[in-house]
Scaffold this motif. Structure first.
Motif, PDB file in Angstrom:
ATOM      1  N   HIS A 166     -79.601 -12.982  68.549  1.00  0.00           N
ATOM      2  CA  HIS A 166     -78.444 -12.450  69.281  1.00  0.00           C
ATOM      3  C   HIS A 166     -77.168 -13.193  68.890  1.00  0.00           C
ATOM      4  N   ASN A 167     -77.214 -14.503  68.908  1.00  0.00           N
ATOM      5  CA  ASN A 167     -76.050 -15.323  68.551  1.00  0.00           C
ATOM      6  C   ASN A 167     -75.647 -15.105  67.086  1.00  0.00           C
ATOM      7  N   SER A 168     -76.632 -15.076  66.196  1.00  0.00           N
ATOM      8  CA  SER A 168     -76.349 -14.923  64.766  1.00  0.00           C
ATOM      9  C   SER A 168     -75.734 -13.567  64.456  1.00  0.00           C
ATOM     10  N   VAL A 169     -76.295 -12.511  65.049  1.00  0.00           N
ATOM     11  CA  VAL A 169     -75.757 -11.168  64.835  1.00  0.00           C
ATOM     12  C   VAL A 169     -74.345 -11.068  65.393  1.00  0.00           C
ATOM     13  N   GLY A 170     -74.109 -11.691  66.564  1.00  0.00           N
ATOM     14  CA  GLY A 170     -72.776 -11.670  67.152  1.00  0.00           C
ATOM     15  C   GLY A 170     -71.739 -12.337  66.258  1.00  0.00           C
ATOM     16  N   LEU A 171     -72.088 -13.508  65.720  1.00  0.00           N
ATOM     17  CA  LEU A 171     -71.176 -14.217  64.823  1.00  0.00           C
ATOM     18  C   LEU A 171     -70.885 -13.390  63.573  1.00  0.00           C
ATOM     19  N   ALA A 172     -71.940 -12.801  63.000  1.00  0.00           N
ATOM     20  CA  ALA A 172     -71.779 -12.031  61.762  1.00  0.00           C
ATOM     21  C   ALA A 172     -70.992 -10.740  61.981  1.00  0.00           C
ATOM     22  N   LEU A 173     -71.345 -10.001  63.029  1.00  0.00           N
ATOM     23  CA  LEU A 173     -70.648  -8.733  63.293  1.00  0.00           C
ATOM     24  C   LEU A 173     -69.212  -8.979  63.733  1.00  0.00           C
ATOM     25  N   GLY A 174     -68.971 -10.058  64.463  1.00  0.00           N
ATOM     26  CA  GLY A 174     -67.605 -10.389  64.862  1.00  0.00           C
ATOM     27  C   GLY A 174     -66.729 -10.633  63.650  1.00  0.00           C
ATOM     28  N   TYR A 175     -67.245 -11.393  62.704  1.00  0.00           N
ATOM     29  CA  TYR A 175     -66.489 -11.673  61.482  1.00  0.00           C
ATOM     30  C   TYR A 175     -66.301 -10.397  60.656  1.00  0.00           C
ATOM     31  N   GLY A 176     -67.387  -9.630  60.505  1.00  0.00           N
ATOM     32  CA  GLY A 176     -67.303  -8.406  59.707  1.00  0.00           C
ATOM     33  C   GLY A 176     -66.352  -7.388  60.301  1.00  0.00           C
ATOM     34  N   ALA A 177     -66.381  -7.247  61.615  1.00  0.00           N
ATOM     35  CA  ALA A 177     -65.493  -6.282  62.264  1.00  0.00           C
ATOM     36  C   ALA A 177     -64.036  -6.702  62.118  1.00  0.00           C
ATOM     37  N   ALA A 178     -63.775  -8.028  62.257  1.00  0.00           N
ATOM     38  CA  ALA A 178     -62.399  -8.518  62.092  1.00  0.00           C
ATOM     39  C   ALA A 178     -61.913  -8.301  60.664  1.00  0.00           C
ATOM     40  N   ARG A 179     -62.801  -8.432  59.712  1.00  0.00           N
ATOM     41  CA  ARG A 179     -62.446  -8.194  58.315  1.00  0.00           C
ATOM     42  C   ARG A 179     -62.106  -6.734  58.079  1.00  0.00           C
ATOM     43  N   LEU A 180     -62.922  -5.841  58.633  1.00  0.00           N
ATOM     44  CA  LEU A 180     -62.649  -4.412  58.500  1.00  0.00           C
ATOM     45  C   LEU A 180     -61.330  -4.030  59.157  1.00  0.00           C
ATOM     46  N   ALA A 181     -60.958  -4.761  60.214  1.00  0.00           N
ATOM     47  CA  ALA A 181     -59.709  -4.472  60.926  1.00  0.00           C
ATOM     48  C   ALA A 181     -58.484  -5.010  60.178  1.00  0.00           C
ATOM     49  N   GLY A 182     -58.728  -5.743  59.095  1.00  0.00           N
ATOM     50  CA  GLY A 182     -57.614  -6.248  58.301  1.00  0.00           C
ATOM     51  C   GLY A 182     -57.015  -7.544  58.793  1.00  0.00           C
ATOM     52  N   LEU A 183     -57.709  -8.280  59.687  1.00  0.00           N
ATOM     53  CA  LEU A 183     -57.197  -9.565  60.162  1.00  0.00           C
ATOM     54  C   LEU A 183     -57.355 -10.624  59.073  1.00  0.00           C
ATOM     55  N   ASP A 184     -56.468 -11.627  59.092  1.00  0.00           N
ATOM     56  CA  ASP A 184     -56.552 -12.669  58.071  1.00  0.00           C
ATOM     57  C   ASP A 184     -57.748 -13.577  58.339  1.00  0.00           C
ATOM     58  N   GLU A 185     -58.032 -14.479  57.385  1.00  0.00           N
ATOM     59  CA  GLU A 185     -59.236 -15.300  57.448  1.00  0.00           C
ATOM     60  C   GLU A 185     -59.305 -16.156  58.706  1.00  0.00           C
ATOM     61  N   SER A 186     -58.196 -16.773  59.099  1.00  0.00           N
ATOM     62  CA  SER A 186     -58.223 -17.627  60.289  1.00  0.00           C
ATOM     63  C   SER A 186     -58.526 -16.817  61.543  1.00  0.00           C
ATOM     64  N   ALA A 187     -57.999 -15.592  61.622  1.00  0.00           N
ATOM     65  CA  ALA A 187     -58.271 -14.722  62.767  1.00  0.00           C
ATOM     66  C   ALA A 187     -59.716 -14.227  62.739  1.00  0.00           C
ATOM     67  N   ARG A 188     -60.242 -13.976  61.540  1.00  0.00           N
ATOM     68  CA  ARG A 188     -61.648 -13.548  61.424  1.00  0.00           C
ATOM     69  C   ARG A 188     -62.577 -14.614  61.991  1.00  0.00           C
ATOM     70  N   ARG A 189     -62.285 -15.852  61.674  1.00  0.00           N
ATOM     71  CA  ARG A 189     -63.122 -16.944  62.173  1.00  0.00           C
ATOM     72  C   ARG A 189     -63.036 -17.045  63.696  1.00  0.00           C
ATOM     73  N   ALA A 190     -61.844 -16.864  64.228  1.00  0.00           N
ATOM     74  CA  ALA A 190     -61.660 -16.929  65.677  1.00  0.00           C
ATOM     75  C   ALA A 190     -62.434 -15.817  66.375  1.00  0.00           C
ATOM     76  N   VAL A 191     -62.323 -14.592  65.868  1.00  0.00           N
ATOM     77  CA  VAL A 191     -63.022 -13.461  66.478  1.00  0.00           C
ATOM     78  C   VAL A 191     -64.527 -13.648  66.355  1.00  0.00           C
ATOM     79  N   SER A 192     -64.988 -14.115  65.204  1.00  0.00           N
ATOM     80  CA  SER A 192     -66.416 -14.345  65.001  1.00  0.00           C
ATOM     81  C   SER A 192     -66.977 -15.296  66.045  1.00  0.00           C
TER      82      SER A 192
END
Length: 325
Positions: free
Chosen positions: A236-262
């Protein structure tokens, strides 16, 4: 007196540094002395309320200014938080064959707001700390409405509790303490700043005691399904971290924001989940929250170490006085 304060401050800093280890120690105490540890269960809501009050003391109006400056990033992070984790909790729980109280506990963890330890992890990972703090704060304020709604939708209509009961519980142990802390900070900032360095000690010990209580009350259940449940929590935790990062990337957020959302998506307020479970369901329903508290702090530390060696183009901002919990 100054030497005593200095010693307490060093102790608070050490508690923050060794937070994950102290939580693991809480698990060990719960397993080795289950009867004594289980007596703490009735105090779990109070412990969480104290932790949330401490979080409120660390907040200022400026922490919510990002909502106006970058509304899309904040809105996206909140949608990811309350969509990805609840749905994956239900799916993974059923995939691993969990049912009854354990499945309810998984959904409770998934439907909780972000955990305050995420702010420190994002800072160490060189992510967008301002976005992380805003997402934690706003998701906590939204929790009384969204958490009970998601639990009732995903865990089934036959639950022995209604929306109103869950709303009142979350308001009592999360919303009211946070708002009280926020108001006191606004009215007496000068004096509150004097105690802020010591708050991590309160938060860390509070979470460790919650974990000890829940594990002690569920020692038998852990012996029967502990490995399977732990695997479900890790997934659950691993999928959440991965999907959070992937979704932020698809949304066009920069790397620092991707890490925060993840991190905000993957790290949950598992103490709240445990508190709700012990108050409205069974002790077994609190077990996923206790195990999640152990694992997400370990995985968060590992992820922060990995990302810290890969700087982003935008520098991270220190998490000010925000405490880990």
């Amino acid at each position: 007196m100054t030497e005593r304060h200095g010693a307490v401050r060093k102790l608070a800093e050490a508690a923050s540094r060794w937070f994950a280890l102290l939580v693991v120690l809480g698990v060990a105490v719960g397993l080795l002395a289950p009867d004594q540890s289980a007596t703490l269960v009735e105090h779990v809501p109070l412990l969480l309320g104290v932790i949330m009050f401490g979080m409120g003391l660390t907040l200022r109006g400026a922490d919510f200014a990002l909502v106006a400056r970058r509304p899309l990033a904040v809105l996206f992070g909140l949608v990811a938080q309350f969509l990805i984790m609840p749905l994956t909790a239900s799916g993974i729980g059923q995939l691993f064959g969990l049912s009854g109280a354990l499945l309810v506990g998984m959904v409770l963890v998934g439907s909780a707001p972000g955990g305050t330890a995420s702010n420190v992890v994002v800072y160490l990972a060189k992510g967008d700390v301002a976005l992380s703090v805003t997402l934690t704060s706003v998701s906590t304020l939204l929790a009384p409405l969204l958490t009970p709604l998601l639990v009732l939708l995903l865990a089934g209509s036959d639950l022995p509790v209604g929306f109103g009961d869950l709303f009142v519980s979350i308001a009592q142990v999360v919303l009211l303490p946070v708002m009280a802390g926020l108001i006191i900070r606004a009215l007496a900032d000068r004096y509150v700043r004097l105690v802020l360095p010591y708050l991590p000690l309160v938060s860390v010990l509070g979470v460790a005691l919650v974990v000890t209580a829940v594990v002690g009350a569920n020692a038998g259940t852990i012996a029967e399904s502990g490995v399977l449940l732990m695997l479900a929590v890790v997934a659950h935790n691993s999928v959440g971290l991965a999907l959070g990062y992937g979704a932020a990337r698809l949304a066009g957020l920069d790397e620092s924001a991707r890490r925060a959302v993840s991190v905000e998506v993957g790290m949950q307020n598992s103490g709240l989940a445990s508190s709700l479970a012990t108050t409205h369901f069974t002790a077994a329903a609190a077990l996923p929250g206790a195990l999640f508290s152990v694992w997400h702090n370990l995985s968060g530390a590992l992820l922060a170490t990995f990302w810290a060696r890969r700087p982003t183009s935008s520098a991270a901002t220190a998490p000010d006085e925000h405490t880990g919990a």
